[in-house]
Each structure stands twice: as C-alpha cells, then as structure tokens.
Design a protein around this motif. Structure first.
Motif, PDB file in Angstrom:
ATOM      1  N   GLY A 156      -0.222  -4.261  -9.387  1.00  0.00           N
ATOM      2  CA  GLY A 156      -0.232  -3.401  -8.212  1.00  0.00           C
ATOM      3  C   GLY A 156       0.559  -3.989  -7.055  1.00  0.00           C
ATOM      4  O   GLY A 156       1.087  -3.249  -6.209  1.00  0.00           O
ATOM      5  N   PHE A 157       0.649  -5.306  -7.003  1.00  0.00           N
ATOM      6  CA  PHE A 157       1.414  -5.993  -5.955  1.00  0.00           C
ATOM      7  C   PHE A 157       2.840  -5.455  -5.850  1.00  0.00           C
ATOM      8  O   PHE A 157       3.367  -5.241  -4.753  1.00  0.00           O
ATOM      9  N   PHE A 158       3.475  -5.221  -7.003  1.00  0.00           N
ATOM     10  CA  PHE A 158       4.877  -4.829  -6.993  1.00  0.00           C
ATOM     11  C   PHE A 158       5.077  -3.404  -6.501  1.00  0.00           C
ATOM     12  O   PHE A 158       6.186  -3.049  -6.064  1.00  0.00           O
ATOM     13  N   TYR A 159       4.049  -2.581  -6.551  1.00  0.00           N
ATOM     14  CA  TYR A 159       4.174  -1.196  -6.093  1.00  0.00           C
ATOM     15  C   TYR A 159       4.344  -1.115  -4.578  1.00  0.00           C
ATOM     16  O   TYR A 159       4.894  -0.141  -4.071  1.00  0.00           O
ATOM     17  N   TYR A 160       3.842  -2.091  -3.861  1.00  0.00           N
ATOM     18  CA  TYR A 160       4.124  -2.100  -2.424  1.00  0.00           C
ATOM     19  C   TYR A 160       5.136  -3.166  -2.041  1.00  0.00           C
ATOM     20  O   TYR A 160       5.779  -3.067  -0.994  1.00  0.00           O
ATOM     21  N   TYR A 161       5.342  -4.189  -2.885  1.00  0.00           N
ATOM     22  CA  TYR A 161       6.312  -5.223  -2.548  1.00  0.00           C
ATOM     23  C   TYR A 161       7.751  -4.745  -2.723  1.00  0.00           C
ATOM     24  O   TYR A 161       8.604  -4.969  -1.851  1.00  0.00           O
ATOM     25  N   ILE A 162       8.046  -4.095  -3.834  1.00  0.00           N
ATOM     26  CA  ILE A 162       9.428  -3.676  -4.096  1.00  0.00           C
ATOM     27  C   ILE A 162       9.961  -2.740  -3.009  1.00  0.00           C
ATOM     28  O   ILE A 162      11.082  -2.940  -2.515  1.00  0.00           O
ATOM     29  N   PRO A 163       9.207  -1.712  -2.563  1.00  0.00           N
ATOM     30  CA  PRO A 163       9.716  -0.884  -1.456  1.00  0.00           C
ATOM     31  C   PRO A 163       9.962  -1.672  -0.174  1.00  0.00           C
ATOM     32  O   PRO A 163      10.819  -1.284   0.633  1.00  0.00           O
ATOM     33  N   LEU A 164       9.224  -2.786   0.026  1.00  0.00           N
ATOM     34  CA  LEU A 164       9.418  -3.571   1.243  1.00  0.00           C
ATOM     35  C   LEU A 164      10.820  -4.163   1.330  1.00  0.00           C
ATOM     36  O   LEU A 164      11.300  -4.479   2.426  1.00  0.00           O
ATOM     37  N   LEU A 165      11.479  -4.322   0.193  1.00  0.00           N
ATOM     38  CA  LEU A 165      12.835  -4.869   0.213  1.00  0.00           C
ATOM     39  C   LEU A 165      13.797  -3.958   0.962  1.00  0.00           C
ATOM     40  O   LEU A 165      14.863  -4.401   1.403  1.00  0.00           O
ATOM     41  N   LEU A 166      13.427  -2.673   1.129  1.00  0.00           N
ATOM     42  CA  LEU A 166      14.267  -1.759   1.908  1.00  0.00           C
ATOM     43  C   LEU A 166      14.319  -2.154   3.375  1.00  0.00           C
ATOM     44  O   LEU A 166      15.245  -1.759   4.099  1.00  0.00           O
ATOM     45  N   TRP A 167      13.331  -2.923   3.836  1.00  0.00           N
ATOM     46  CA  TRP A 167      13.348  -3.387   5.224  1.00  0.00           C
ATOM     47  C   TRP A 167      14.509  -4.360   5.475  1.00  0.00           C
ATOM     48  O   TRP A 167      15.016  -4.445   6.596  1.00  0.00           O
TER      49      TRP A 167
END
Length: 336
Positions: free
Chosen positions: A134-145
């Motif tokens: 589940g960590f990656f479901y919110y971590y990967i979109p954070l790379l858009l920052w």
C-alpha cells in the motif's frame, strides 16, 4: 529508500533507512495482535499496540528521506533522467512484486486458490495485492511533486520554506480532528513529508522544541490508543495512528532531527551503509518470511520476546535475500 542524486553522501540517512526498515518489519510482525484484545493476554496486546503506536514514524521517514534528496539535489533537473532513474526504477519493481505477492495471497494453510489470485490482481489498480505494498500507492504519485518543486527550491527564501512547512503541519492537525476539505487527499497530506525532510535537513533549528513536541505527541498517542481501546475492549485508533496526523508528523520530525544531531560529522559504519542499500529490498521481501508466522503462529506469547525475535528473523532473511539479488545483474533491478 531513494539513493542520493547529489555527489555528497549524507551519512545519517543510512541510520534512518535501517531504523525505518526494521520498524516497518516490526509493525507487520505485530499486526495480527492488534485486533485480538480479549482473546490474548492483555500484556501481549499492550506490548504489541504500544510498539505499534511508537513506530508510526517509520513510513514517513522514508518519504522524508526522498524529499531531502530529490528536492535538495544541486544537479540541473532533467525530466527524462528523472523518469528513467527515479520513476521507472520504482514502478517496474513494484509491478513485478505486486504480481508475485498476488500469487502469494492465494496460498493459505488450507491450500492454494487461483480464484483469490485473480481477484487480487483484478483489484490491483485500486488496492494493493499484499498488505505492505500500500505504501507505493501513495508514494509513487508523490514523485510528481519533484518536477513541480525542484525549479522553485533555489529561489525560495528560507523563511518561506518554514512557513509552508508549518502550514502543512496545521493541515495535519486539522485532519486529526476529522475535518474535510479539498486538501484532504494523499497527494497533499503525504506530500508534505517530502517538504518536511528538505526543511529539517536544510534548517534544523529549535531542536529542543521539536524533541519536546515529539515526546509529547508520542505520550499522547500511546495514552489515547491504549486507554480508549481497553475501555471499549476493541482496537480503536480514531486517527491517532494515521501517517498523516500531526502527532505522527511531530514524532517523525523529532526522530529525524535526533538521528541527524547524533550522527553529525560521524561516518556511517560500513555494515549500516550496506543495510541501508538493502532497505528497499527489505521492505519488499520481508512478508515472504512472515507468511508462515502469520499463517500458523500469528500471536505468539510472550509478545515482548517474540515480536523482537520475529522482527530480527524477517529483517535478516529479507536482507540476505536482497544481498543475493543485488549481486547479479539479472535480478538487481528487482531490489534497486
């Protein structure tokens, strides 16, 4: 979990990675104990939930490290390089491990179910295939920052970095109260940890205040979760164990600054640096070693003995497996 893009190695981050990886494993070891209040010895339940309440900083620390490294890099930002070296390097292993753990989800003490595997894979676009992913479901979109913020960072005055950080912390305080608004989404609430890591590394001021607030937040978290749950005889957190509430933010910041201060101007021991390179692999692989424990002996007693022992077992097993995979070019990409 990200490695630095800058030329200077930041030694204290190795300590933080290893600590975070170890306590993530511990959180997953103690997971089955949480909902067993009344069914297991109260002392075992208190040990497990007390440790869980004291370990919520582990996941935020990983995001803070990424923010520190990605936002403070002095290299010119190149989107193509960023996508190839950062986004793809995380996304591709995540997809492969998601498939592998979807297969593991079909294995139970009663046998193997392909139906469970296909259902798990079908739900994968919205839900992780195994509990730790589940960590990656919110971590990967954070790379858009990163492409949004990197061009701005050199132009921001120091006071504005602190101002934005404090504004985000205010949102996490509001979130703990149950407030709703446009800001109540993972991209903002988790994204603030990228900023927090950058801010605390660049301007580690008011250390005593951060540490005092962190200890106060830890005490309040432990007290609220334990007393409320015991009073109602069921596991109740009411947001206190969320990764995006102010108490967890303050605990994470205090620990981050404590390790930074403790390791200032000190080289990292070689074995810690090695384990730091294995941190993503440890995170990805450790549930394989916990499967038999969760399947057959989920709540061994006494918890004060078994939780640390099983954490060491799963951590060591995942670290050794990562070492083997990283040794060969054909498999190293699975645990970058």
């Amino acid at each position: 979990m990200q490695q630095t893009e800058t030329q200077t190695h930041i030694d204290y981050l190795d300590i933080l990675r290893v600590l975070a990886a170890f306590f993530v494993v511990a959180i997953h070891v103690l997971g089955p104990y949480r909902f067993q209040i009344g069914d297991i010895a109260l002392s075992d339940w208190v040990v497990a939930v007390g440790l869980n309440s004291a370990s919520r900083w582990a996941v935020p620390i990983f995001i803070m490290i990424s923010g520190l490294l990605l936002l403070s890099s002095t290299r010119p930002f190149r989107l193509r390089h960023f996508i190839r070296r950062r986004v793809v390097k995380v996304v591709v292993p995540f997809l492969v491990w998601s498939f592998a753990f979807a297969c593991l989800s079909g294995l139970t003490p009663d046998g193997f179910s392909w139906q469970t595997v296909t259902q798990t894979l079908g739900a994968a676009p919205q839900h992780e295939t195994y509990y730790h992913l589940g960590f990656f479901y919110y971590y990967i979109p954070l790379l858009l920052w990163v492409p949004l913020l990197r061009p701005l960072m050199p132009r921001l005055p120091s006071w504005s970095v602190a101002f934005i950080g404090l504004a985000w912390i205010s949102l996490t305080a509001w979130y703990l109260t149950g407030a709703h608004g446009w800001w109540r989404n993972d991209f903002i609430l988790y994204g603030g940890y990228l900023w927090l890591g950058y801010w605390l590394h660049q301007a580690p001021r008011a250390l005593l205040l951060w540490w005092a607030l962190g200890l106060l937040a830890l005490g309040m978290t432990e007290y609220h979760v334990l007393t409320t749950s015991v009073a109602h005889q069921r596991y109740i957190t009411e947001g206190w164990l969320s990764y995006t509430t102010i108490n967890t933010v303050l605990i994470s910041a205090a620990l981050f600054l404590a390790v930074k201060h403790w390791r200032a101007n000190k080289a990292t021991p070689s074995w810690v640096a090695t384990l730091s390179r294995y941190s993503l692999g440890i995170y990805l692989i450790h549930p394989v070693f916990l499967w038999p424990v969760r399947a057959y002996w989920p709540t061994l007693s006494p918890a004060l003995v078994w939780i640390p022992l099983l954490t060491l077992y799963a951590f060591a097993g995942a670290a050794l497996t990562t070492a083997v995979l990283q040794r060969y070019r054909a498999t190293a990409w699975l645990v970058p």
